[in-house]
Design a protein around this motif. Structure first.
Motif, mmCIF file in Angstrom:
data_model
loop_
_atom_site.group_PDB
_atom_site.id
_atom_site.type_symbol
_atom_site.label_atom_id
_atom_site.label_comp_id
_atom_site.label_asym_id
_atom_site.label_seq_id
_atom_site.Cartn_x
_atom_site.Cartn_y
_atom_site.Cartn_z
ATOM 1 N N VAL A 72 -27.526 25.766 -22.472
ATOM 2 C CA VAL A 72 -26.250 24.810 -22.096
ATOM 3 C C VAL A 72 -26.924 23.604 -21.553
ATOM 4 O O VAL A 72 -27.660 24.024 -21.229
ATOM 5 N N LEU A 73 -26.381 22.876 -22.143
ATOM 6 C CA LEU A 73 -26.411 21.471 -22.021
ATOM 7 C C LEU A 73 -25.513 20.813 -20.428
ATOM 8 O O LEU A 73 -24.342 20.986 -20.917
ATOM 9 N N LEU A 107 -20.668 16.583 -30.165
ATOM 10 C CA LEU A 107 -21.632 16.551 -30.053
ATOM 11 C C LEU A 107 -21.097 18.335 -30.661
ATOM 12 O O LEU A 107 -22.296 18.207 -31.487
ATOM 13 N N GLU A 108 -19.758 18.320 -30.269
ATOM 14 C CA GLU A 108 -19.730 20.020 -31.234
ATOM 15 C C GLU A 108 -19.579 19.750 -33.126
ATOM 16 O O GLU A 108 -20.394 20.884 -33.504
ATOM 17 N N ASP A 126 -29.205 18.212 -16.827
ATOM 18 C CA ASP A 126 -29.867 17.547 -17.542
ATOM 19 C C ASP A 126 -29.451 16.360 -17.939
ATOM 20 O O ASP A 126 -30.398 15.129 -18.566
ATOM 21 N N LEU A 127 -28.309 15.628 -17.964
ATOM 22 C CA LEU A 127 -27.910 14.022 -18.328
ATOM 23 C C LEU A 127 -26.510 14.481 -17.275
ATOM 24 O O LEU A 127 -25.666 14.840 -16.153
ATOM 25 N N SER A 157 -33.527 15.693 -29.038
ATOM 26 C CA SER A 157 -31.820 16.266 -29.345
ATOM 27 C C SER A 157 -31.647 15.815 -28.300
ATOM 28 O O SER A 157 -30.498 15.345 -28.212
ATOM 29 N N LEU A 158 -32.022 15.552 -27.068
ATOM 30 C CA LEU A 158 -32.074 14.417 -25.381
ATOM 31 C C LEU A 158 -31.350 13.130 -26.288
ATOM 32 O O LEU A 158 -30.388 12.844 -26.149
ATOM 33 N N GLN A 159 -32.465 12.718 -26.862
ATOM 34 C CA GLN A 159 -31.793 11.151 -27.431
ATOM 35 C C GLN A 159 -30.651 11.090 -27.910
ATOM 36 O O GLN A 159 -29.987 10.360 -28.293
ATOM 37 N N SER A 160 -30.571 12.367 -28.927
ATOM 38 C CA SER A 160 -28.841 12.135 -29.769
ATOM 39 C C SER A 160 -27.756 12.631 -28.738
ATOM 40 O O SER A 160 -26.621 11.904 -29.397
ATOM 41 N N VAL A 161 -27.408 12.815 -27.584
ATOM 42 C CA VAL A 161 -26.408 12.671 -26.969
ATOM 43 C C VAL A 161 -26.544 11.633 -26.327
ATOM 44 O O VAL A 161 -25.283 11.435 -25.685
ATOM 45 N N VAL A 162 -27.897 10.828 -25.406
ATOM 46 C CA VAL A 162 -27.855 9.732 -24.973
ATOM 47 C C VAL A 162 -27.166 8.315 -26.586
ATOM 48 O O VAL A 162 -26.644 7.434 -25.320
#
Length: 303
Positions: free
Chosen positions: A93-94, A114-115, A143-144, A280-285
């Motif tokens: 879960v993000l 993101l989906e 997380d963010l 992975s978190l870089q892709s969200v950023v």
């Protein structure tokens, strides 16, 4: 006694392999151990899960009903282990925390993108003021976060992403003088703003203090969208992020109140847990920054 993962794993393997002996061999335990786990599971649930016919077993109706629950539970346990061993928040879960300004303008697109990239991802979103989001980040509960002037510890990385312009806004029915208002003049009006715990409230009070004034009537609301509706209905003058009412200002549904002293912009940062940072978190950023630029959310998109 509670149901254990070991019991469910024994049940799953018996179902898959067809016998207690095969399940014991696959799991690397003795057959009496497998039998004991199933007896304990049946006792805890109060049902019989198998009927035995020599070395082969058949599931009862209750056993059939348990299969889906066991599969889901064991799958969730595997996901949990993968998430924490990899320290990759996109495997579970993000948890995202955002300001209401970001939520109103960018959040639907963020979730959609993101989906597209991570079809199995589950997202938990918290919308709140800077104090709330900062606290959740500090307590490792997010997380963010997209945070206005964050107050976070050294375990949180802060990436400056812009400044959000603030201004006084009124509804079309509010009568305003031609000349810009001083803080002393605006202090006599009915005002509406964020709760005292929010950065926006402090900014408002500091603005009046800089002009040697103290507002006489300030209502507060913890929802920015509701505050905007109150302003548009001409019930009070509000200190608002200009971007969230840009469309209303353009079509005349709201009026920007001219003032003699400009309101300081709020610095906004993208914050995330240092320990969890990776591709992975870089892709969200990256996606978050793309949307901020596309939606022109901030006066200076990237600082």
């Amino acid at each position: 006694m509670a149901v254990t993962l070991a019991q469910l794993k024994a049940f799953e393997q018996i179902v898959r392999l067809g016998s207690f002996h095969a399940a014991a061999r696959h799991l690397g335990v003795t057959q009496p151990s497998i039998s004991q786990r199933i007896r304990e599971l049946e006792a805890e649930l109060g049902v019989a899960l198998f009927t035995r016919n020599g070395p082969r077993v058949m599931m009862t109706a209750d056993g059939q009903a348990l299969v889906e629950y066991a599969t889901r539970t064991l799958g969730a346990a595997d996901d949990m282990v993968a998430r924490f061993r990899s320290r990759d928040p996109l495997l579970g879960v993000l948890r995202i925390g955002v300001t209401e300004t970001f939520a109103l303008i960018c959040l639907p697109d963020l979730v959609s993108r993101l989906e597209e990239r991570h079809s199995q991802l589950t997202i938990s979103v918290t919308v709140g003021d800077a104090g709330m989001i900062s606290t959740l980040l500090n307590n490792h509960q997010l997380d963010l976060g997209v945070v206005t002037q964050p107050d976070v510890g050294s375990h949180i990385q802060q990436l400056p992403i812009g400044q959000i312009e603030l201004g006084w806004v009124a509804g079309p029915e509010v009568r305003l003088p031609q000349a810009p208002l001083t803080p002393m003049q605006l202090a006599t009006r009915h005002l509406i703003g964020s709760p005292e715990s929010a950065r926006l409230y402090a900014t408002m009070m500091n603005w009046f203090a800089a002009g040697g004034a103290v507002p006489s009537r300030v209502s507060t609301c913890n929802s920015l969208s509701v505050t905007i509706r109150m302003v548009l209905a001409s019930l009070a003058i509000g200190l608002l992020p200009i971007r969230v009412v840009a469309a209303e200002l353009e079509r005349g549904a709201a009026v920007r109140v001219p003032v003699t002293i400009p309101v300081d912009a709020h610095r906004v940062s993208l914050c995330y847990q240092v320990a969890d940072f990776g591709p992975s978190l870089q892709s969200v950023v990256d996606v978050t920054q793309e949307l901020i630029v596309e939606h022109r959310l901030f006066r200076s998109p990237i600082l």
